[in-house]
Design an enzyme around this catalytic site. Structure first.
Site, PDB file in Angstrom:
ATOM      1  N   LYS A  22      27.253  42.820  23.054  1.00 64.05           N
ATOM      2  CA  LYS A  22      27.141  42.092  21.776  1.00 64.05           C
ATOM      3  C   LYS A  22      27.427  43.051  20.619  1.00 64.05           C
ATOM      4  O   LYS A  22      28.215  42.719  19.724  1.00 64.05           O
ATOM      5  CB  LYS A  22      25.723  41.547  21.631  1.00 64.05           C
ATOM      6  CG  LYS A  22      25.318  41.170  20.206  1.00 64.05           C
ATOM      7  CD  LYS A  22      23.932  40.580  20.123  1.00 64.05           C
ATOM      8  CE  LYS A  22      22.855  41.592  19.947  1.00 64.05           C
ATOM      9  NZ  LYS A  22      22.656  42.112  18.595  1.00 64.05           N
ATOM     10  N   ASN A  23      26.842  44.240  20.685  1.00 63.64           N
ATOM     11  CA  ASN A  23      26.928  45.153  19.538  1.00 63.64           C
ATOM     12  C   ASN A  23      28.250  45.891  19.454  1.00 63.64           C
ATOM     13  O   ASN A  23      28.507  46.611  18.492  1.00 63.64           O
ATOM     14  CB  ASN A  23      25.754  46.139  19.563  1.00 63.64           C
ATOM     15  CG  ASN A  23      24.441  45.426  19.277  1.00 63.64           C
ATOM     16  OD1 ASN A  23      24.438  44.254  18.896  1.00 63.64           O
ATOM     17  ND2 ASN A  23      23.332  46.107  19.485  1.00 63.64           N
ATOM     18  N   CYS A 116      14.135  41.786   8.457  1.00 65.49           N
ATOM     19  CA  CYS A 116      13.800  40.973   9.638  1.00 65.49           C
ATOM     20  C   CYS A 116      12.471  41.513  10.147  1.00 65.49           C
ATOM     21  O   CYS A 116      11.866  42.386   9.547  1.00 65.49           O
ATOM     22  CB  CYS A 116      14.897  41.100  10.686  1.00 65.49           C
ATOM     23  SG  CYS A 116      15.009  42.742  11.373  1.00 65.49           S
ATOM     24  N   ARG A 121      15.442  46.832   6.752  1.00 67.87           N
ATOM     25  CA  ARG A 121      16.877  46.869   7.071  1.00 67.87           C
ATOM     26  C   ARG A 121      17.741  46.995   5.797  1.00 67.87           C
ATOM     27  O   ARG A 121      18.603  46.190   5.523  1.00 67.87           O
ATOM     28  CB  ARG A 121      17.295  45.629   7.863  1.00 67.87           C
ATOM     29  CG  ARG A 121      16.453  45.280   9.046  1.00 67.87           C
ATOM     30  CD  ARG A 121      16.518  46.244  10.214  1.00 67.87           C
ATOM     31  NE  ARG A 121      17.795  46.332  10.872  1.00 67.87           N
ATOM     32  CZ  ARG A 121      18.184  45.537  11.873  1.00 67.87           C
ATOM     33  NH1 ARG A 121      17.388  44.594  12.278  1.00 67.87           N
ATOM     34  NH2 ARG A 121      19.365  45.678  12.436  1.00 67.87           N
ATOM     35  N   ASP A 305      16.408  49.932  21.157  1.00 66.20           N
ATOM     36  CA  ASP A 305      16.560  48.564  21.661  1.00 66.20           C
ATOM     37  C   ASP A 305      16.018  48.394  23.068  1.00 66.20           C
ATOM     38  O   ASP A 305      16.025  47.289  23.605  1.00 66.20           O
ATOM     39  CB  ASP A 305      18.041  48.146  21.657  1.00 66.20           C
ATOM     40  CG  ASP A 305      18.571  47.994  20.241  1.00 66.20           C
ATOM     41  OD1 ASP A 305      19.788  47.917  20.073  1.00 66.20           O
ATOM     42  OD2 ASP A 305      17.747  47.992  19.307  1.00 66.20           O
ATOM     43  N   ARG A 397      20.217  35.163  21.269  1.00 64.24           N
ATOM     44  CA  ARG A 397      21.116  35.959  20.402  1.00 64.24           C
ATOM     45  C   ARG A 397      21.741  37.111  21.177  1.00 64.24           C
ATOM     46  O   ARG A 397      22.792  37.608  20.814  1.00 64.24           O
ATOM     47  CB  ARG A 397      20.322  36.547  19.222  1.00 64.24           C
ATOM     48  CG  ARG A 397      19.759  35.520  18.283  1.00 64.24           C
ATOM     49  CD  ARG A 397      19.166  36.163  17.076  1.00 64.24           C
ATOM     50  NE  ARG A 397      20.118  37.093  16.440  1.00 64.24           N
ATOM     51  CZ  ARG A 397      19.831  37.816  15.372  1.00 64.24           C
ATOM     52  NH1 ARG A 397      18.635  37.759  14.835  1.00 64.24           N
ATOM     53  NH2 ARG A 397      20.726  38.624  14.839  1.00 64.24           N
TER      54      ARG A 397
HETATM   55  C1  EPZ Z   1      22.382  48.474  15.052  1.00 73.18           C
HETATM   56  O1  EPZ Z   1      21.704  47.978  13.912  1.00 73.18           O
HETATM   57  C2  EPZ Z   1      22.153  47.454  16.160  1.00 73.18           C
HETATM   58  N1  EPZ Z   1      22.712  46.162  15.753  1.00 73.18           N
HETATM   59  C3  EPZ Z   1      20.648  47.314  16.416  1.00 73.18           C
HETATM   60  O2  EPZ Z   1      20.497  46.436  17.529  1.00 73.18           O
HETATM   61  C4  EPZ Z   1      20.085  48.671  16.807  1.00 73.18           C
HETATM   62  O3  EPZ Z   1      18.684  48.556  16.963  1.00 73.18           O
HETATM   63  C5  EPZ Z   1      20.403  49.692  15.706  1.00 73.18           C
HETATM   64  O4  EPZ Z   1      21.823  49.734  15.473  1.00 73.18           O
HETATM   65  C6  EPZ Z   1      19.945  51.093  16.065  1.00 73.18           C
HETATM   66  O5  EPZ Z   1      20.573  51.514  17.232  1.00 73.18           O
HETATM   67  C7  EPZ Z   1      24.027  45.947  15.927  1.00 73.18           C
HETATM   68  O6  EPZ Z   1      24.779  46.812  16.367  1.00 73.18           O
HETATM   69  C8  EPZ Z   1      24.527  44.581  15.533  1.00 73.18           C
HETATM   70  P1  EPZ Z   1      21.127  51.326  11.804  1.00 73.18           P
HETATM   71  P2  EPZ Z   1      21.936  48.676  12.464  1.00 73.18           P
HETATM   72  O7  EPZ Z   1      21.929  51.111  10.574  1.00 73.18           O
HETATM   73  O8  EPZ Z   1      23.358  49.076  12.327  1.00 73.18           O
HETATM   74  C9  EPZ Z   1      17.928  52.440   8.484  1.00 73.18           C
HETATM   75  C10 EPZ Z   1      19.759  44.593  18.699  1.00 73.18           C
HETATM   76  O9  EPZ Z   1      18.676  44.486  19.254  1.00 73.18           O
HETATM   77  N2  EPZ Z   1      19.027  52.212   7.524  1.00 73.18           N
HETATM   78  O10 EPZ Z   1      21.521  52.406  12.751  1.00 73.18           O
HETATM   79  O11 EPZ Z   1      21.343  47.788  11.441  1.00 73.18           O
HETATM   80  C11 EPZ Z   1      17.462  51.133   9.128  1.00 73.18           C
HETATM   81  O12 EPZ Z   1      16.533  50.476   8.297  1.00 73.18           O
HETATM   82  C12 EPZ Z   1      19.841  45.173  17.309  1.00 73.18           C
HETATM   83  O13 EPZ Z   1      20.870  44.311  19.228  1.00 73.18           O
HETATM   84  C13 EPZ Z   1      18.834  52.524   6.179  1.00 73.18           C
HETATM   85  O14 EPZ Z   1      17.773  52.990   5.783  1.00 73.18           O
HETATM   86  O15 EPZ Z   1      21.025  49.979  12.635  1.00 73.18           O
HETATM   87  C14 EPZ Z   1      16.834  51.604  10.416  1.00 73.18           C
HETATM   88  O16 EPZ Z   1      15.515  52.056  10.144  1.00 73.18           O
HETATM   89  C15 EPZ Z   1      18.480  45.293  16.664  1.00 73.18           C
HETATM   90  N3  EPZ Z   1      19.845  52.284   5.302  1.00 73.18           N
HETATM   91  C16 EPZ Z   1      17.723  52.805  10.803  1.00 73.18           C
HETATM   92  O17 EPZ Z   1      18.393  53.204   9.601  1.00 73.18           O
HETATM   93  C17 EPZ Z   1      21.049  51.765   5.701  1.00 73.18           C
HETATM   94  O18 EPZ Z   1      21.940  51.597   4.858  1.00 73.18           O
HETATM   95  C18 EPZ Z   1      18.768  52.466  11.875  1.00 73.18           C
HETATM   96  O19 EPZ Z   1      19.591  51.481  11.347  1.00 73.18           O
HETATM   97  C19 EPZ Z   1      21.219  51.455   7.077  1.00 73.18           C
HETATM   98  C20 EPZ Z   1      20.208  51.693   7.971  1.00 73.18           C
END
Ligand code: EPZ
Length: 418
Positions: A22-23, A116, A121, A305, A397
């Site tokens: 998915k990701n 969420c 996020r 995850d 999802r």
């Molecule tokens: C991706 O989310 C995945 N989603 C998530 O999977 C996964 O948990 C996550 O990466 C971490 O591996 C998809 O790929 C669609 P991040 P993403 O930006 O890109 C903070 C699932 O279960 N952050 O690496 O949103 C954020 O709040 C989902 O399939 C900022 O502070 O993750 C978090 O604490 C859930 N500012 C951390 O970084 C930003 O601009 C990691 O977020 C962006 C992120």
């Protein structure tokens, strides 16, 4: 609202075919906006999030059709530059619309995605990067308005955190920027490498994926592509833990073992038989497992995850273990639900301290997010008696044919429409 009913205690046995990621599919779908030529994406999982992304692309102006596990996109007409709240709120990954539209239209207005259950996020890392690439940003009426009237220009970007989504958004915009972009402290997840492989198939010039530094030489245009997405490493990890928690013997097919090394190593250390052989992995329970502490980290560390699923397993192993969540600020929503099965878990800030119990008793529980829902299903498979999992739209999802795959492995599980 559908529910899943499980009568636990069955050992899982047999083969399970892991679906496409998915990701990985989601950013690749948004990459199709970077070209007016048709593209074909194969091994796409049938999931709610994929349907949402397909609807989104058609709304924006990119004709997109999913048939079975293949998606075809067609040459596009004029793209809209606005991503409305009712689409973005359904799926956070919708923010990946920003990179391609900024690159093609020099402007995009996206509704703020909102948080969420697992955290606020924010998207500040994405926006900081777009500013470095020459974009101006304002927030008005719940929309982030981004524009680059002179087009995007390559830049040196140093991420304060290796955000997966921010890395993808930068890739999806810098490929058409004028000049060279370098990104350091960049995410190294396999899904990033899969996206880079697609962009290079399209004619982009990107090197360094999977390392800490990615270099992008901007090009003027990109062509269509055909690509088969990588297997879903999180789904694979979930089924490995399902085999462990039910004391079963399961062969996973269509996996990339190196993508789930962090989980395989922990399971081997706990005493589970894990044997990789090409694109299959056999997971067999032989004797009582020993609890293992985990701390979630960015790839190649233990993935956030899989944290909830791992916790469910640890609750049923004799002894003590700690689960530390370092990626998201609120990813312990499954703890209270696991306690309804009889789990003994004490939370101290971002650390869950687990004391193993002899058994779980089935209970009515509620999924709060995709992976927490998976953990509750695993707990139900191991529990004595009946478990009812509600709010399973979270599961739909991210897990293709979940109850069918588990039933084929011998689980007593069914979906009911209420
Ligand atoms: C991706 O989310 C995945 N989603 C998530 O999977 C996964 O948990 C996550 O990466 C971490 O591996 C998809 O790929 C669609 P991040 P993403 O930006 O890109 C903070 C699932 O279960 N952050 O690496 O949103 C954020 O709040 C989902 O399939 C900022 O502070 O993750 C978090 O604490 C859930 N500012 C951390 O970084 C930003 O601009 C990691 O977020 C962006 C992120």
């Amino acid at each position: 609202m559908d529910k899943i009913i499980i009568h636990g205690g069955k050992k899982l046995k047999g083969e399970v075919i892991i679906s496409g990621s998915k990701n990985s599919t989601l950013p690749i779908l948004f990459a199709t906006l970077l070209t007016d030529e048709p593209s074909i994406i194969k091994n796409v999982p049938s999931l709610a999030d994929i349907d949402t992304a397909v609807k989104f692309l058609n709304f924006i102006g990119k004709k997109t059709i999913k048939k079975g596990n293949t998606i075809r996109t067609y040459s596009s007409c004029k793209y809209k530059h606005i991503a409305p709240y009712d689409l973005v709120r359904k799926m956070r990954a919708s923010v990946l619309i920003m990179g391609p539209l900024l690159a093609r239209l020099n402007r995009v207005d996206v509704s703020l995605p909102g948080g969420c259950t697992i955290g606020a996020r924010p998207i500040d890392i994405h926006l900081d990067a777009f500013k470095k690439l020459g974009a101006e940003i304002s927030v008005e009426g719940g929309y982030v308005k981004t524009s680059a009237k002179d087009g995007l220009k390559g830049a040196a970007i140093d991420l304060k955190f290796p955000s997966v989504g921010a890395t993808e958004n930068i890739l999806l915009s810098a490929v058409l920027a004028k000049g060279k972009t370098t990104i350091v402290n960049v995410a190294k997840e396999p899904e990033i490498e899969d996206l880079v492989n697609v962009l290079n198939k399209m004619g982009a010039k990107i090197s360094g994926a999977g390392t800490g530094k990615i270099i992008i030489d901007g090009v003027d245009s990109l062509r269509g592509f055909t690509h088969e997405v990588i297997p879903d490493r999180i789904e694979a990890a979930t089924y490995m833990i399902a085999a462990a928690i039910t004391k079963g013997d399961v062969v996973l097919k269509n996996v990339v073992p190196e993508h789930i090394e962090a989980i395989s190593n922990k399971l081997k250390k706990s005493g589970l038989f894990v044997k990789e052989n090409g694109t299959t992995i056999r997971v067999k329970w032989i004797r009582g497992l020993h609890p293992q502490n985990i701390k979630t980290e960015v790839y190649p560390g233990f993935p956030t995850d899989v944290q909830a699923q791992w916790m469910a397993l640890m609750c049923l192993l004799k002894g003590h273990s700690k689960v530390e969540e370092t990626i998201f600020e609120n990813r312990f929503m499954h703890v209270a639900e696991l306690q309804r099965f009889g789990a003994n878990i004490k939370i101290d800030s971002r650390v869950a301290n687990i004391t193993g119990v002899d058994k779980f008793s089935g209970a009515p529980v509620m999924a709060s997010d995709l992976r927490a829902g998976a953990a509750l299903v695993l707990a139900g498979l191991a529990a004595e008696g009946k478990t009812i999992v509600s709010r399973i739209y979270h599961l739909d999802r991210g897990y293709e044919l979940l109850e069918k795959k588990l039933k084929k492995l011998g689980a007593d599980i069914k979906r009911v429409h209420v």
